[in-house]
Design an enzyme around this catalytic site. Structure first.
Site, PDB file in Angstrom:
ATOM      1  N   GLY A   1       0.813  -1.214   0.000  1.00 60.46           N
ATOM      2  CA  GLY A   1       0.000   0.000   0.000  1.00 60.46           C
ATOM      3  C   GLY A   1       0.846   1.264   0.000  1.00 60.46           C
ATOM      4  O   GLY A   1       0.497   2.262  -0.646  1.00 60.46           O
ATOM      5  N   THR A   2       1.964   1.231   0.697  1.00 61.82           N
ATOM      6  CA  THR A   2       2.814   2.423   0.775  1.00 61.82           C
ATOM      7  C   THR A   2       3.337   2.802  -0.605  1.00 61.82           C
ATOM      8  O   THR A   2       3.242   3.959  -1.023  1.00 61.82           O
ATOM      9  CB  THR A   2       3.987   2.155   1.746  1.00 61.82           C
ATOM     10  OG1 THR A   2       3.436   1.851   3.024  1.00 61.82           O
ATOM     11  CG2 THR A   2       4.908   3.350   1.855  1.00 61.82           C
TER      12      THR A   2
ATOM     13  N   ASN B   1      -7.944   3.912   8.270  1.00 62.74           N
ATOM     14  CA  ASN B   1      -7.302   2.754   8.915  1.00 62.74           C
ATOM     15  C   ASN B   1      -7.370   2.793  10.432  1.00 62.74           C
ATOM     16  O   ASN B   1      -7.314   1.764  11.081  1.00 62.74           O
ATOM     17  CB  ASN B   1      -5.845   2.616   8.463  1.00 62.74           C
ATOM     18  CG  ASN B   1      -5.074   3.894   8.607  1.00 62.74           C
ATOM     19  OD1 ASN B   1      -5.381   4.883   7.959  1.00 62.74           O
ATOM     20  ND2 ASN B   1      -4.075   3.892   9.480  1.00 62.74           N
TER      21      ASN B   1
ATOM     22  N   GLN C   1      -7.787  -0.564   3.344  1.00 66.86           N
ATOM     23  CA  GLN C   1      -8.518  -1.166   4.468  1.00 66.86           C
ATOM     24  C   GLN C   1      -9.892  -1.717   4.086  1.00 66.86           C
ATOM     25  O   GLN C   1     -10.511  -2.421   4.892  1.00 66.86           O
ATOM     26  CB  GLN C   1      -8.666  -0.152   5.613  1.00 66.86           C
ATOM     27  CG  GLN C   1      -7.379   0.163   6.333  1.00 66.86           C
ATOM     28  CD  GLN C   1      -6.856  -0.996   7.190  1.00 66.86           C
ATOM     29  OE1 GLN C   1      -7.555  -1.980   7.464  1.00 66.86           O
ATOM     30  NE2 GLN C   1      -5.608  -0.904   7.601  1.00 66.86           N
TER      31      GLN C   1
ATOM     32  N   SER D   1      -3.390  -3.605  -0.929  1.00 64.37           N
ATOM     33  CA  SER D   1      -2.253  -4.304  -0.315  1.00 64.37           C
ATOM     34  C   SER D   1      -2.693  -5.710   0.108  1.00 64.37           C
ATOM     35  O   SER D   1      -3.828  -5.888   0.563  1.00 64.37           O
ATOM     36  CB  SER D   1      -1.809  -3.505   0.919  1.00 64.37           C
ATOM     37  OG  SER D   1      -0.765  -4.161   1.579  1.00 64.37           O
ATOM     38  N   ALA D   2      -1.789  -6.694  -0.023  1.00 61.60           N
ATOM     39  CA  ALA D   2      -2.184  -8.085   0.238  1.00 61.60           C
ATOM     40  C   ALA D   2      -2.211  -8.460   1.714  1.00 61.60           C
ATOM     41  O   ALA D   2      -3.012  -9.289   2.137  1.00 61.60           O
ATOM     42  CB  ALA D   2      -1.226  -9.034  -0.499  1.00 61.60           C
ATOM     43  N   HIS D   3      -1.342  -7.834   2.524  1.00 62.93           N
ATOM     44  CA  HIS D   3      -1.207  -8.369   3.883  1.00 62.93           C
ATOM     45  C   HIS D   3      -2.341  -7.961   4.825  1.00 62.93           C
ATOM     46  O   HIS D   3      -2.393  -8.412   5.963  1.00 62.93           O
ATOM     47  CB  HIS D   3       0.167  -8.021   4.484  1.00 62.93           C
ATOM     48  CG  HIS D   3       0.338  -6.600   4.916  1.00 62.93           C
ATOM     49  ND1 HIS D   3       0.235  -6.226   6.234  1.00 62.93           N
ATOM     50  CD2 HIS D   3       0.621  -5.474   4.226  1.00 62.93           C
ATOM     51  CE1 HIS D   3       0.461  -4.912   6.325  1.00 62.93           C
ATOM     52  NE2 HIS D   3       0.700  -4.447   5.122  1.00 62.93           N
TER      53      HIS D   3
ATOM     54  N   THR E   1      12.573  -7.212 -11.013  1.00 59.57           N
ATOM     55  CA  THR E   1      12.042  -8.554 -11.258  1.00 59.57           C
ATOM     56  C   THR E   1      10.750  -8.765 -10.474  1.00 59.57           C
ATOM     57  O   THR E   1      10.693  -8.478  -9.280  1.00 59.57           O
ATOM     58  CB  THR E   1      13.095  -9.614 -10.843  1.00 59.57           C
ATOM     59  OG1 THR E   1      14.265  -9.380 -11.626  1.00 59.57           O
ATOM     60  CG2 THR E   1      12.598 -11.028 -11.069  1.00 59.57           C
TER      61      THR E   1
ATOM     62  N   CYS F   1       5.454   6.612  18.252  1.00 58.80           N
ATOM     63  CA  CYS F   1       6.416   6.743  19.341  1.00 58.80           C
ATOM     64  C   CYS F   1       7.636   7.477  18.776  1.00 58.80           C
ATOM     65  O   CYS F   1       8.370   6.947  17.955  1.00 58.80           O
ATOM     66  CB  CYS F   1       6.809   5.372  19.857  1.00 58.80           C
ATOM     67  SG  CYS F   1       7.709   5.477  21.385  1.00 58.80           S
TER      68      CYS F   1
END
Ligand SMILES: Cc1ncc(COP(=O)(O)O)c(C=O)c1O
Length: 391
Positions: free
Chosen positions: A73-74, A154, A182, A202-204, A240, A332
């Site tokens: 996504g980034t 998100n 999301q 994004s896949a994750h 690749t 943080c």
């Protein structure tokens, strides 16, 4: 494997589905060809890469050639913002609009673009994190070239009205990008029926592997490439291709399609139970998610600092120690907790913002865990929370 805590952080990432894992495995060993090679090994890899692209494209109702594989996504957001802005420079469009509640992967490219001469307007959002259509229209200028507004936030889960935003942009000749990381595959999204020019996925976030995503670029939209190298991805992104991850991405999409309807309902019910449980046990809660216009798996709350003082750092640490893994969106920085920009954007003061909790539910969340999660939050807050007057 025994997990350390109850995991309610599915918006941060998800475990890889076992069917996804199995589908990818041969592409790390037996089918290892480079998809750009012309020989048999390459052709086998290329076939898998393109078959995966077709599956992901079909989920979005777009042509496979309109999907550019990225590393997540980034990168999709960076490419959408920077690549499109660079192309727009040729038509003297130097103004970009986004919102104060976007992901950092949109905000930081915008800051970069400001440093090279673009002007960016950061729109205010309402108390649930959504942009109001009139606020968007008021920001349009003759030199506006691109609007980037996310679908599901998100941190909050609240949905933006991308249909209305896209239509407004197109009426004014402005390109519309949306970050759907999301909501992708969780909600059915047919981009062929939406006025969207670019969309990031994004896949994750959907039980696929980390390290792969895609950017939808509607046919005919100019996006300058900024990863130079080989001619992969039709010359749009050198490097690749990761065939194994693409196969995993496509399998994750298929698994989402199989489960979507019942899973959306199940998560909505679990979210209701969680909220009910929290409201029964705790006072001074702000509900930051627009429960009627949101993805069903996210619930964001914070504690009203005028009523109860809950130290954000102690809260996060306390929840983790007590067995609950959630997130609060804060960053943080040099040892201290900075309030989340999204919490500030929806109007909270810094102490309220720092006390936010994002619960994000997913495929392996059980009812029993939801009950326990409510108990844990109540227990930790009763330990660390103090009535506001005493501070
Ligand atoms: C809305 C949104 N956009 C972009 C990203 C970045 O995606 P990735 O982790 O695939 O780079 C995330 C991840 O948290 C997100 O939630």
């Amino acid at each position: 494997m025994k997990q350390p805590n109850i995991y309610l952080d599915y918006s941060a990432t998800t475990p890889v589905d076992t069917a996804v894992f199995d589908a990818m495995q041969p592409y790390f060993s037996d089918i290892y060809g480079n998809a750009s090679s012309v020989h048999a090994y390459g052709r086998r890899a290329k076939a898998a890469l393109e078959r995966s692209r077709e599956i992901i494209a079909a989920e979005l109702g777009v042509y496979p050639g309109e999907l550019l594989y990225t590393s997540g996504g980034t990168e999709s957001n960076n490419t959408a913002l920077i690549g499109t802005a660079l192309a727009l420079r040729r038509s003297d469009k130097s103004h970009i609009i986004t919102s104060k509640a976007e992901h950092q992967a949109v905000l930081e490219p915008c800051e970069l673009l400001e440093s090279i001469g673009f002007t960016v307007t950061y729109l205010d959002v309402n108390r649930y994190g959504a942009v109001e259509a009139d606020v968007l229209v008021d920001a349009f200028r003759p030199e506006t070239g691109l609007v980037s507004l996310m679908h599901a936030n998100n941190e909050l889960g609240t949905l933006n009205d991308i249909l209305t935003f896209g239509n407004l942009c197109h009426e004014h000749g402005i390109l519309f990008h949306t970050d759907i990381v999301q909501s992708f595959a969780k909600l059915p999204i047919n981009l062929s029926e939406l006025p969207v020019d670019l969309a990031s996925i994004s896949a994750h976030k959907i039980y696929g592997p980390k390290g792969i995503g895609a950017l939808y670029i509607r046919k005919g939209i100019e996006v300058d490439r900024f990863q130079h190298g080989g001619g992969q991805e039709r010359g749009r992104r050198g490097g690749t291709e990761n065939v194994a991850l693409s196969v995993g991405f496509a399998k994750a999409v298929e698994r989402m399609q199989e489960e979507r309807n019942k899973e959306t309902e199940r998560l909505r019910m679990l979210r209701e139970q969680l909220l009910h449980n929290l409201q029964e046990k705790l006072n001074g809660i702000h509900i930051n998610t627009d429960l009627t216009e949101s993805v069903s798996h996210i619930l964001n709350i914070s504690f009203d600092a005028a009523k109860i003082s809950v130290d954000g750092e102690a809260l996060l640490m306390g929840l983790d120690t007590a067995g609950l893994s959630v997130s609060n969106g804060s960053a943080c920085t040099s040892g201290s907790l900075e309030p989340s920009h999204v919490q500030l954007a929806i109007g909270h003061d810094a102490p309220t913002a720092k006390s936010a909790i994002r619960f994000s539910l997913g495929r392996y969340t059980a009812e029993e865990e939801i009950r326990k999660a409510g108990d844990i939050v109540a227990e930790v807050v009763s330990k660390i929370g103090r009535p506001a007057e005493t501070v």
